[in-house]
Design a protein around this motif. Structure first.
Motif, PDB file in Angstrom:
ATOM      1  N   LEU A  23     -27.247  22.082 -41.062  1.00 42.76           N
ATOM      2  CA  LEU A  23     -26.711  20.743 -41.292  1.00 42.76           C
ATOM      3  C   LEU A  23     -25.215  20.661 -41.039  1.00 42.76           C
ATOM      4  N   LEU A  24     -24.479  21.667 -41.536  1.00 43.97           N
ATOM      5  CA  LEU A  24     -23.019  21.612 -41.497  1.00 43.97           C
ATOM      6  C   LEU A  24     -22.393  22.602 -40.521  1.00 43.97           C
ATOM      7  N   GLY A  25     -23.191  23.509 -39.971  1.00 51.38           N
ATOM      8  CA  GLY A  25     -22.633  24.499 -39.066  1.00 51.38           C
ATOM      9  C   GLY A  25     -21.741  25.496 -39.758  1.00 51.38           C
ATOM     10  N   VAL A  26     -22.022  25.779 -41.051  1.00 49.52           N
ATOM     11  CA  VAL A  26     -21.215  26.741 -41.795  1.00 49.52           C
ATOM     12  C   VAL A  26     -22.110  27.881 -42.245  1.00 49.52           C
ATOM     13  N   GLY A  27     -21.504  29.039 -42.466  1.00 49.43           N
ATOM     14  CA  GLY A  27     -22.252  30.171 -42.979  1.00 49.43           C
ATOM     15  C   GLY A  27     -22.612  29.972 -44.441  1.00 49.43           C
ATOM     16  N   GLY A  28     -23.624  30.682 -44.902  1.00 48.35           N
ATOM     17  CA  GLY A  28     -24.057  30.512 -46.286  1.00 48.35           C
ATOM     18  C   GLY A  28     -23.503  31.541 -47.247  1.00 48.35           C
ATOM     19  N   GLY A  29     -22.538  32.360 -46.788  1.00 45.34           N
ATOM     20  CA  GLY A  29     -22.019  33.422 -47.639  1.00 45.34           C
ATOM     21  C   GLY A  29     -21.404  32.925 -48.927  1.00 45.34           C
ATOM     22  N   GLY A  30     -20.732  31.757 -48.862  1.00 45.67           N
ATOM     23  CA  GLY A  30     -20.085  31.213 -50.049  1.00 45.67           C
ATOM     24  C   GLY A  30     -21.060  30.902 -51.156  1.00 45.67           C
ATOM     25  N   ILE A  31     -22.300  30.576 -50.794  1.00 46.40           N
ATOM     26  CA  ILE A  31     -23.348  30.316 -51.778  1.00 46.40           C
ATOM     27  C   ILE A  31     -24.206  31.559 -51.998  1.00 46.40           C
ATOM     28  N   LEU A  32     -24.519  32.246 -50.927  1.00 45.78           N
ATOM     29  CA  LEU A  32     -25.465  33.363 -50.992  1.00 45.78           C
ATOM     30  C   LEU A  32     -24.951  34.526 -51.839  1.00 45.78           C
ATOM     31  N   VAL A  33     -23.709  34.935 -51.625  1.00 42.84           N
ATOM     32  CA  VAL A  33     -23.184  36.109 -52.329  1.00 42.84           C
ATOM     33  C   VAL A  33     -23.144  35.916 -53.846  1.00 42.84           C
ATOM     34  N   PRO A  34     -22.562  34.834 -54.368  1.00 42.13           N
ATOM     35  CA  PRO A  34     -22.532  34.668 -55.829  1.00 42.13           C
ATOM     36  C   PRO A  34     -23.919  34.593 -56.461  1.00 42.13           C
ATOM     37  N   ILE A  35     -24.864  33.912 -55.792  1.00 42.42           N
ATOM     38  CA  ILE A  35     -26.215  33.805 -56.345  1.00 42.42           C
ATOM     39  C   ILE A  35     -26.917  35.157 -56.306  1.00 42.42           C
ATOM     40  N   LEU A  36     -26.727  35.909 -55.228  1.00 46.07           N
ATOM     41  CA  LEU A  36     -27.337  37.240 -55.158  1.00 46.07           C
ATOM     42  C   LEU A  36     -26.778  38.165 -56.236  1.00 46.07           C
ATOM     43  N   VAL A  37     -25.480  38.047 -56.523  1.00 43.56           N
ATOM     44  CA  VAL A  37     -24.897  38.848 -57.612  1.00 43.56           C
ATOM     45  C   VAL A  37     -25.617  38.550 -58.924  1.00 43.56           C
ATOM     46  N   THR A  38     -25.853  37.265 -59.199  1.00 44.27           N
ATOM     47  CA  THR A  38     -26.537  36.868 -60.430  1.00 44.27           C
ATOM     48  C   THR A  38     -27.985  37.355 -60.446  1.00 44.27           C
ATOM     49  N   LYS A 172      -5.133  27.885 -30.652  1.00 44.56           N
ATOM     50  CA  LYS A 172      -4.958  28.354 -29.278  1.00 44.56           C
ATOM     51  C   LYS A 172      -5.405  27.315 -28.243  1.00 44.56           C
ATOM     52  N   ASN A 173      -5.457  26.056 -28.640  1.00 46.71           N
ATOM     53  CA  ASN A 173      -5.732  24.944 -27.734  1.00 46.71           C
ATOM     54  C   ASN A 173      -7.141  24.944 -27.149  1.00 46.71           C
ATOM     55  N   ILE A 174      -8.082  25.517 -27.848  1.00 46.16           N
ATOM     56  CA  ILE A 174      -9.476  25.457 -27.411  1.00 46.16           C
ATOM     57  C   ILE A 174     -10.130  24.242 -28.058  1.00 46.16           C
ATOM     58  N   ASP A 175     -10.831  23.454 -27.255  1.00 43.04           N
ATOM     59  CA  ASP A 175     -11.501  22.250 -27.739  1.00 43.04           C
ATOM     60  C   ASP A 175     -12.330  22.557 -28.982  1.00 43.04           C
ATOM     61  N   ILE A 176     -12.352  21.629 -29.948  1.00 41.53           N
ATOM     62  CA  ILE A 176     -12.960  21.891 -31.246  1.00 41.53           C
ATOM     63  C   ILE A 176     -14.444  22.240 -31.126  1.00 41.53           C
ATOM     64  N   LYS A 177     -15.178  21.547 -30.221  1.00 43.27           N
ATOM     65  CA  LYS A 177     -16.593  21.860 -30.061  1.00 43.27           C
ATOM     66  C   LYS A 177     -16.794  23.266 -29.503  1.00 43.27           C
ATOM     67  N   LYS A 178     -15.919  23.638 -28.558  1.00 44.15           N
ATOM     68  CA  LYS A 178     -16.012  24.986 -28.004  1.00 44.15           C
ATOM     69  C   LYS A 178     -15.523  26.023 -29.013  1.00 44.15           C
ATOM     70  N   ALA A 179     -14.576  25.643 -29.864  1.00 41.47           N
ATOM     71  CA  ALA A 179     -14.108  26.551 -30.911  1.00 41.47           C
ATOM     72  C   ALA A 179     -15.228  26.844 -31.897  1.00 41.47           C
ATOM     73  N   ILE A 180     -15.994  25.811 -32.247  1.00 38.59           N
ATOM     74  CA  ILE A 180     -17.117  25.989 -33.169  1.00 38.59           C
ATOM     75  C   ILE A 180     -18.211  26.843 -32.534  1.00 38.59           C
ATOM     76  N   GLY A 181     -18.525  26.560 -31.263  1.00 35.02           N
ATOM     77  CA  GLY A 181     -19.542  27.339 -30.567  1.00 35.02           C
ATOM     78  C   GLY A 181     -19.135  28.792 -30.389  1.00 35.02           C
ATOM     79  N   THR A 182     -17.879  29.009 -30.031  1.00 38.48           N
ATOM     80  CA  THR A 182     -17.368  30.376 -29.866  1.00 38.48           C
ATOM     81  C   THR A 182     -17.351  31.107 -31.201  1.00 38.48           C
ATOM     82  N   SER A 183     -17.011  30.394 -32.270  1.00 29.97           N
ATOM     83  CA  SER A 183     -17.025  30.974 -33.608  1.00 29.97           C
ATOM     84  C   SER A 183     -18.425  31.426 -34.003  1.00 29.97           C
ATOM     85  N   ALA A 184     -19.430  30.631 -33.616  1.00 28.61           N
ATOM     86  CA  ALA A 184     -20.814  31.011 -33.907  1.00 28.61           C
ATOM     87  C   ALA A 184     -21.171  32.327 -33.218  1.00 28.61           C
ATOM     88  N   ALA A 185     -20.708  32.485 -31.971  1.00 29.87           N
ATOM     89  CA  ALA A 185     -20.967  33.721 -31.233  1.00 29.87           C
ATOM     90  C   ALA A 185     -20.231  34.900 -31.851  1.00 29.87           C
TER      91      ALA A 185
END
Length: 267
Positions: A23-38, A172-185
């Motif tokens: 939905l948001l194109g974000v990783g789930g670590g911020g939610i996954l790690v604390p819940i797994l600790v519990t 570094k002047n990379i278009d935001i959509k390409k920055a998001i796609g490159t970040s995913a890679a």
């Protein structure tokens, strides 16, 4: 002890994290790690290294989620592969090294770092802050150094590097959509190197723990990965119909609250 109740809980958690990632194109670590600790704490899994197990398992789950994310972005032509290739060595080096260092670090210090990092991510989401583009040309050395730092921080916080990578690539002047796609890679080699590092560094520390492979708890990894892989496309299909800005703020609040909870549970 592993039971059907825990398996069902992993299933729900994986579906939720996968849906939010799509939905948001974000990783789930911020939610996954604390819940797994519990969850691991209640299960009695790896009491002396519960934070490390949560980090390692979360990174292992990222291998599956990031691979599907790469395919989606690559099919749209939003991955700048030249940048990925020039950063990957630093990413792998940073991610692998920090996992070995983290194995001997007090879990409380890691929890503090995680909570502070998620607070930074939450602040960026709320303010929608973006750096002013740089006028300096992108050099191989700077990409290597940036990749190393992103790999180190991402492995220590079990995130895909999206927040850091998108911020840096936008600078570094990379278009935001390409920055998001490159970040995913970029998230894929982080997940691979981090997972291998946590497996090796935790091998001798979890020999007496059932269902573990170093700092990877296999039942959680398998169930969460399968559920998130199935749920991610559903989240992606809903992304055009829901207010993304508001959802990101909600996601940031939930991640921050869970991170603080994890911090106090470890102290």
């Amino acid at each position: 002890m592993l039971s059907i109740e825990w398996i069902l809980l992993y299933l729900v958690l994986g579906a939720f994290v996968g849906f939010m990632a799509g939905l948001l194109g974000v990783g789930g670590g911020g939610i996954l790690v604390p819940i797994l600790v519990t969850i691991f704490s209640y299960q009695g899994v790896g009491q002396e290294s519960v934070v490390h197990l949560a980090l390692g398992t979360s990174l292992a789950c990222m291998i599956i989620s990031s691979s599907s994310s790469i395919y989606a972005h690559a099919s749209r032509g939003t991955v700048v592969w030249k940048v990925v290739y020039e950063m990957v060595l630093g990413i792998v080096l940073g991610a692998f090294l920090v996992t070995h260092l983290a194995a001997d670090v007090n879990p409380t210090y890691i929890a503090i770092f995680f909570a502070l990092f998620m607070a930074l991510v939450a602040g960026q989401m709320f303010l929608n802050w973006k750096p002013k583009p740089s006028t300096n040309p992108t050099k191989l050395r700077s990409l290597f150094v940036a990749g190393t730092l992103i790999g180190m921080v991402s492995s220590l916080a079990a995130v895909g590097g999206g927040f850091l990578a998108v911020t840096y690539l936008s600078y570094k002047n990379i278009d935001i959509k390409k920055a998001i796609g490159t970040s995913a890679a970029i998230g894929f080699p982080i997940a691979i190197a981090g997972t291998v590092g946590y497996m090796i560094s935790g091998w001798s520390k979890t020999l007496n723990e059932p269902y573990t492979f170093g700092f990877i708890y296999l039942p959680a990894f398998l169930v969460i990965s399968i559920a998130s892989f199935i749920a991610a496309p559903l989240g992606a299909s809903c992304s055009n119909n829901l207010p993304e800005a508001r959802l990101k703020k909600i996601f940031a609040i939930v991640s921050l609250i869970l991170s603080v909870k994890m911090l106090f549970s470890v102290i």
